[in-house]
Write a protein that holds these residues in place. Structure first.
Motif, PDB file in Angstrom:
ATOM      1  N   TYR A  47       0.841  -1.198   0.000  1.00  0.00           N
ATOM      2  CA  TYR A  47       0.000   0.000   0.000  1.00  0.00           C
ATOM      3  C   TYR A  47       0.873   1.244   0.000  1.00  0.00           C
ATOM      4  O   TYR A  47       0.722   2.156  -0.815  1.00  0.00           O
ATOM      5  N   LEU A 146       6.602   6.297   7.674  1.00  0.00           N
ATOM      6  CA  LEU A 146       5.682   5.176   7.597  1.00  0.00           C
ATOM      7  C   LEU A 146       6.423   3.917   7.155  1.00  0.00           C
ATOM      8  O   LEU A 146       6.152   2.816   7.639  1.00  0.00           O
TER       9      LEU A 146
ATOM     10  N   ASP B  80      -8.952  -1.472  -5.120  1.00  0.00           N
ATOM     11  CA  ASP B  80      -9.438  -0.177  -4.653  1.00  0.00           C
ATOM     12  C   ASP B  80      -8.349   0.870  -4.799  1.00  0.00           C
ATOM     13  O   ASP B  80      -8.564   1.960  -5.332  1.00  0.00           O
ATOM     14  N   GLN B  92     -16.560  10.837  -2.489  1.00  0.00           N
ATOM     15  CA  GLN B  92     -15.135  10.730  -2.226  1.00  0.00           C
ATOM     16  C   GLN B  92     -14.589  12.130  -2.003  1.00  0.00           C
ATOM     17  O   GLN B  92     -15.061  13.105  -2.562  1.00  0.00           O
TER      18      GLN B  92
ATOM     19  N   LEU C 241       0.087   5.645   9.952  1.00  0.00           N
ATOM     20  CA  LEU C 241      -0.299   4.730   8.875  1.00  0.00           C
ATOM     21  C   LEU C 241      -1.772   4.877   8.505  1.00  0.00           C
ATOM     22  O   LEU C 241      -2.164   4.762   7.360  1.00  0.00           O
ATOM     23  N   PRO C 244      -4.733  10.501   8.130  1.00  0.00           N
ATOM     24  CA  PRO C 244      -4.446  11.368   6.981  1.00  0.00           C
ATOM     25  C   PRO C 244      -3.616  12.586   7.333  1.00  0.00           C
ATOM     26  O   PRO C 244      -2.820  13.056   6.519  1.00  0.00           O
ATOM     27  N   GLY C 248      -1.157   9.231   6.284  1.00  0.00           N
ATOM     28  CA  GLY C 248      -1.659   7.875   6.145  1.00  0.00           C
ATOM     29  C   GLY C 248      -3.044   7.806   5.537  1.00  0.00           C
ATOM     30  O   GLY C 248      -3.574   8.799   5.046  1.00  0.00           O
ATOM     31  N   ASP C 249      -3.641   6.616   5.600  1.00  0.00           N
ATOM     32  CA  ASP C 249      -4.910   6.388   4.925  1.00  0.00           C
ATOM     33  C   ASP C 249      -5.874   5.609   5.816  1.00  0.00           C
ATOM     34  O   ASP C 249      -5.588   4.463   6.155  1.00  0.00           O
ATOM     35  N   LEU C 251      -8.576   4.307   5.031  1.00  0.00           N
ATOM     36  CA  LEU C 251      -9.154   3.170   4.334  1.00  0.00           C
ATOM     37  C   LEU C 251      -8.279   1.936   4.407  1.00  0.00           C
ATOM     38  O   LEU C 251      -8.783   0.819   4.270  1.00  0.00           O
ATOM     39  N   LEU C 252      -6.998   2.111   4.636  1.00  0.00           N
ATOM     40  CA  LEU C 252      -6.142   0.939   4.824  1.00  0.00           C
ATOM     41  C   LEU C 252      -6.619   0.173   6.045  1.00  0.00           C
ATOM     42  O   LEU C 252      -6.748  -1.056   6.017  1.00  0.00           O
ATOM     43  N   HIS C 255      -9.939  -1.598   5.139  1.00  0.00           N
ATOM     44  CA  HIS C 255      -9.746  -2.810   4.332  1.00  0.00           C
ATOM     45  C   HIS C 255      -9.304  -3.973   5.210  1.00  0.00           C
ATOM     46  O   HIS C 255      -9.835  -5.082   5.112  1.00  0.00           O
ATOM     47  N   LEU C 256      -8.318  -3.703   6.052  1.00  0.00           N
ATOM     48  CA  LEU C 256      -7.803  -4.776   6.911  1.00  0.00           C
ATOM     49  C   LEU C 256      -8.872  -5.228   7.894  1.00  0.00           C
ATOM     50  O   LEU C 256      -9.049  -6.418   8.144  1.00  0.00           O
ATOM     51  N   PHE C 259     -11.738  -7.089   6.062  1.00  0.00           N
ATOM     52  CA  PHE C 259     -11.322  -8.379   5.482  1.00  0.00           C
ATOM     53  C   PHE C 259     -11.590  -9.498   6.470  1.00  0.00           C
ATOM     54  O   PHE C 259     -11.939 -10.602   6.074  1.00  0.00           O
ATOM     55  N   GLY C 317     -15.034   6.349   0.689  1.00  0.00           N
ATOM     56  CA  GLY C 317     -13.975   6.898  -0.140  1.00  0.00           C
ATOM     57  C   GLY C 317     -13.301   5.819  -0.973  1.00  0.00           C
ATOM     58  O   GLY C 317     -12.290   6.058  -1.630  1.00  0.00           O
ATOM     59  N   GLN C 318     -13.859   4.613  -0.923  1.00  0.00           N
ATOM     60  CA  GLN C 318     -13.334   3.534  -1.754  1.00  0.00           C
ATOM     61  C   GLN C 318     -13.627   3.857  -3.208  1.00  0.00           C
ATOM     62  O   GLN C 318     -14.611   4.540  -3.513  1.00  0.00           O
TER      63      GLN C 318
END
Lengths: 216, 103, 547
Positions: A47, A146, B80, B92, C241, C244, C248-249, C251-252, C255-256, C259, C317-318
């Protein structure tokens, strides 16, 4: 009785007992869970590598290639020693098996020492995330941090597994000393599977952390 | 035992190859080569040291299924990530959700 | 061999009690240190029930608050802690472990003709991890609390929340390891300990269901573990991580998290489906319709469950393209589920149906799961989801599946296997009444929530505009009925332990190896190694004549 024995007959190419089959399947299922445990860390790494390519590659260049390569060689050799020890244990050659297991522990300890040295260097070079962090050539220092977060998280988690693995190997070595026959040989094989897995994780961590963008 | 020694030699050779090739600027081929060599090393360890080659099919199945499951995370999650900027929908964020850092 | 003829050896009156697993040691340590899967199942039942009622208490307070539009029972902060506690406790301390760890543990070895699970000591360790992790998490949730919601979304959970986030994460981590080890144990057991003659298509569907659940447990739960660990590290060391503001993000994280958390809901529902597949053929006196399709549908659900997690992130935001893919895949997962609903219904056709308590729960499960599953399709449609996401529509959807589905099935399993586990019969009249009360209370509680959500009431709010009051009052009233309904079984089931009639080995005339051994079973399960070659659900008329 036949169904159970049929499944067992060809396990690992050698005639094993039902206990052997159960232990192998159990350890492989556990390793499957470990793959799913480490895997997402690689996902987070990918990522970051996609989103902040320049920063991740610059940060990767600042890792110590010599230490990383040496550590990989140590772990690969320890895997070979482990495989040899398991083979000897199966053949009943307990003394040689114990020597092999001892080699595994020594190589694992060497790995940890090199890692510790590397961490010390990282600290002195300002590569630990926090105030004072700086990676040369990285336009985006936040993203470079990061990278190093993933680096420390992944390698510390891996090192923890190395320590656990060494503990298991020492336990097996002790078992063999007390002469535990088929059970001992089986435990060596099963702990070997765990040790090889720890090696597998490092096989992928090495290029991810040390070799990205190395040639730029 | 001979197999073990041969596999060990092969692993070290692959290690040398990946370390050396990473110092040569090959663009995208560097990453591809490194991943490929890592996969080869992993295959050697799994098939020979972990004895998957001679084991019952179930053990290979377990290994493959777990890799596929991980692959799903990479594939769909990655889908994605790589398509996020192609066409933005109304909900978004106007700014990229993956920021460039503010330090 | 017909099931009713295959009963255990006749024993002298009185001697049966002394040889059962319940009488195999009376000290505390004989229970807390037991490796017997039956005793561990009972230990799980006690701890799970306790945690269930703690989570339910949080819900009761929430529904009390929501009975009026104003914020007059708790303040916003406390309400946030309540719904977080409710979610965390119910998801990880009840729904995930309930059917597998209680009934999977107790019944699975019996159903395949085994003496115990593959790794009995590991089983005991799983229980200790469960209780330890559970107590630790509850302490974190009660002493100070957490206000992030059970989903721990970043950056609120990693940066801004001033609550016991890390402690809760660690507790859930331990709970996760408990599930992984249980799943591992079940997988190895089903592969290696089946009775001679029992092939894969001789397995009862409950075993198929628990097996598929175990695959999900082993593959998905570690992802949760590492995600929570990453979040804890992020929060502790102020990394970015998932943040923002630091590059970072968020959405990461999502997702994790999803999942794991999407397959997790199938961990909750697959065992429930397995229970329905045991109860319905028994009380319709018909073999299950389409056994192979049922088995393949279970595996299909398990596989597809890993492909759909992005439907929790449609408005986060995906990317639109990824959302479309996840939407299509989410429609696909309805197919095997629908096959199962059709087959349960077809099983009833031309059956001789008895509306016993287990049957009422099983039928209730099918009806409510169908309802909840259909509304899942609404949510899988991108356009509809944009309108109803984060509203009470979603809350209603998942409660139909989790409460109308899993909890009903859990109670059904309890009523079905109670005679086997305890050797006692409970009063059917009370049990039926409780089942109907629960069904009615459930619908009264949750159906109005679909309407509330469609009309725009958002979730996780402790106060709301006046226009939503009527539906909220209906919902809160339903919750009160549901509470009574849940307390009734506690009453009469406990009563049955002292005053209930003693149960014969096979009170329901069911097929399956677990019914061939005494109720309750001896510690070693079977006096002779059972023959596993009988077809499952052999409720054909030829066999019925003998019972």
């Amino acid at each position: 009785m036949s169904a159970r024995h049929a499944a067992v007959r060809t396990a690992s190419g050698c005639a094993g007992t039902a206990d052997d089959a159960r232990a192998r399947i159990g350890m492989w299922v556990f390793l499957a869970s470990e793959i799913m445990f480490f895997g997402p860390v690689f996902f987070a790494y990918l990522y970051g590598r996609h989103a902040w390519t320049q920063a991740f590659e610059a940060a990767s260049r600042s890792t110590d290639l010599a230490c990383g390569t040496l550590n990989t060689a140590l772990l690969l050799t320890s895997s070979a020693a482990m495989a040899a020890a398991a083979l000897r244990a199966e053949q009943g050659a307990r003394r040689q098996a114990r020597r092999g297991l001892g080699a595994v522990v020594l190589l694992g300890a060497a790995f940890l020492l090199v890692k510790g040295y590397e961490y010390r260097q990282d600290w002195h070079e300002g590569l630990v995330p926090g105030p004072g962090f700086h990676v040369a050539q990285a336009a985006d220092q936040a993203a470079a941090q990061l990278f190093y977060f993933v680096y420390f998280f992944a390698t510390l988690l891996h090192a923890l597994h190395v320590i656990i693995g060494m503990g298991l190997v020492l336990y097996c070595r002790g078992l063999l000393a007390r002469g535990s026959g088929q059970t001992g040989a089986r435990r060596v094989e099963i702990c070997g599977l765990y040790w090889h897995f720890v090696d597998l994780v490092w096989i992928f961590l090495y290029p991810a952390l040390y070799l990205a963008g190395r040639a730029s | 035992m001979k197999t073990i020694v041969l596999v060990w030699a092969g692993l070290l050779a692959l290690l040398a190859a990946t370390a050396a090739s990473s110092l040569i600027p090959l663009g995208i081929a560097n990453a591809a080569l490194n991943i490929g060599i890592a996969a080869a090393k992993a295959a050697l360890v799994a098939l020979f040291f972990m004895r998957l080659r001679r084991s019952i099919a179930l053990l290979r199945l377990i290994a493959v299924v777990s890799l596929l499951a991980l692959g799903l995370l990479f594939l769909l999650g990655g889908a994605d990530l790589v398509t996020r900027h192609i066409e933005r929908s109304a909900w978004q964020d106007a700014r990229p959700s993956v920021s460039a850092g503010q330090h | 061999m017909s099931p009713s003829a295959n009963t255990a050896l006749p024993q002298a009156p009185g001697s049966r009690q002394s040889s059962s697993y319940l009488h195999d040691g009376y000290t505390l340590w004989s229970w807390l240190g037991s490796r017997d899967h039956k005793r561990i199942g009972v230990l799980y039942a006690l701890s799970i029930t306790t945690f269930f009622f703690i989570g339910a208490a949080a819900a009761a307070l929430m529904r009390l608050e929501l009975a009026t539009p104003a914020a007059d029972v708790v303040d916003a902060d406390t309400y946030n802690r309540l719904f977080t506690a409710h979610g965390v406790i119910m998801v990880w301390m009840f729904l995930i472990p309930a059917i597998p760890s209680v009934f999977g543990n107790f019944a699975l070895p019996l159903m395949i003709g085994a003496r115990d699970l593959a790794f009995p000591r590991l089983n005991l360790l799983s229980w200790y991890l469960y209780v330890g992790g559970g107590l630790f998490t509850i302490a974190a949730l009660m002493l100070g609390g957490v206000d992030t919601g059970w989903t721990f979304y970043t950056p609120y959970s990693s940066v801004f929340s001033n609550t016991n986030v890390i402690l809760t994460l660690l507790g859930v981590l331990v709970l996760g390891f408990s599930s992984i080890l249980t799943g591992l144990n079940f997988i190895v057991t089903v592969h290696t300990l089946r009775a001679p003659g029992m092939g894969w298509f001789g397995l009862p569907l409950f075993v198929w269901a628990v097996y598929a659940t175990s695959i999900i447990l082993v593959l998905a739960t570690p992802v949760l573990a590492i995600t929570l660990l990453l979040l804890a590290a992020e929060r502790l060391f102020h990394i970015g991580l998932f943040n923002p503001a630091l590059g970072g993000d968020p959405l990461l994280f999502q997702h994790l998290f999803w999942f794991y958390s999407h397959p997790a809901v199938y961990i909750m529902v697959l065992p429930a489906m397995g229970v329905a597949s045991e109860i319905i053929p028994c009380f319709a006196r018909r073999p299950v319709f389409g056994y192979r399709f049922m088995a393949f549908a279970i595996i299909g659900i398990a596989i597809i469950s890993f492909l759909v997690w992005g439907h929790h992130m449609f408005v986060s935001g995906q990317s639109v393209y990824a959302s479309m893919v996840f939407s299509v895949l989410s429609f696909m997962v309805a197919v095997p589920s629908a096959i199962k609903v059709f087959n349960w219904t077809a099983t009833l056709y031309k059956g001789a149906i008895t509306f016993s308590a287990p049957m009422l729960y099983a039928l209730g499960f099918v009806i409510l799961f169908l309802q909840g599953g259909l509304t899942g399709l609404f949510l899988a449609s991108l356009a509809v989801d944009v309108h109803v996401t984060d509203t009470y529509f979603v809350v209603a959807h998942f409660h139909y599946i989790m409460v109308g589905g899993s909890v009903m099935a859990y109670l059904g399993a309890a009523h079905y296997w109670w005679p086997k586990i305890t050797g006692r019969l409970y009063p059917q009249a009370w049990a039926r009444a409780a089942a109907l009360l629960i069904f009615a209370g459930f619908n009264l509680t949750f159906f109005p929530q679909y309407l509330l959500g469609y009309e725009g009431m958002p979730r996780r709010y402790h106060s709301y505009p006046e226009q939503f009051q009527v539906l909220n009052v209906l919902s809160s009233s339903g919750a009160a009925v549901l509470a009574i309904g849940y307390l009734l079984p506690v009453g009469y089931l406990l009563w049955s332990l002292w005053r209930g009639k003693r149960s014969p080995p096979n009170p329901w005339g069911a097929t399956g190896l677990e019914w061939t051994t005494p109720s309750p079973p001896p510690q070693h399960n079977f006096d002779r190694e059972p023959d596993g070659s009988a077809r499952p659900y052999d409720y054909s008329p030829a066999n019925e004549g003998a019972s």
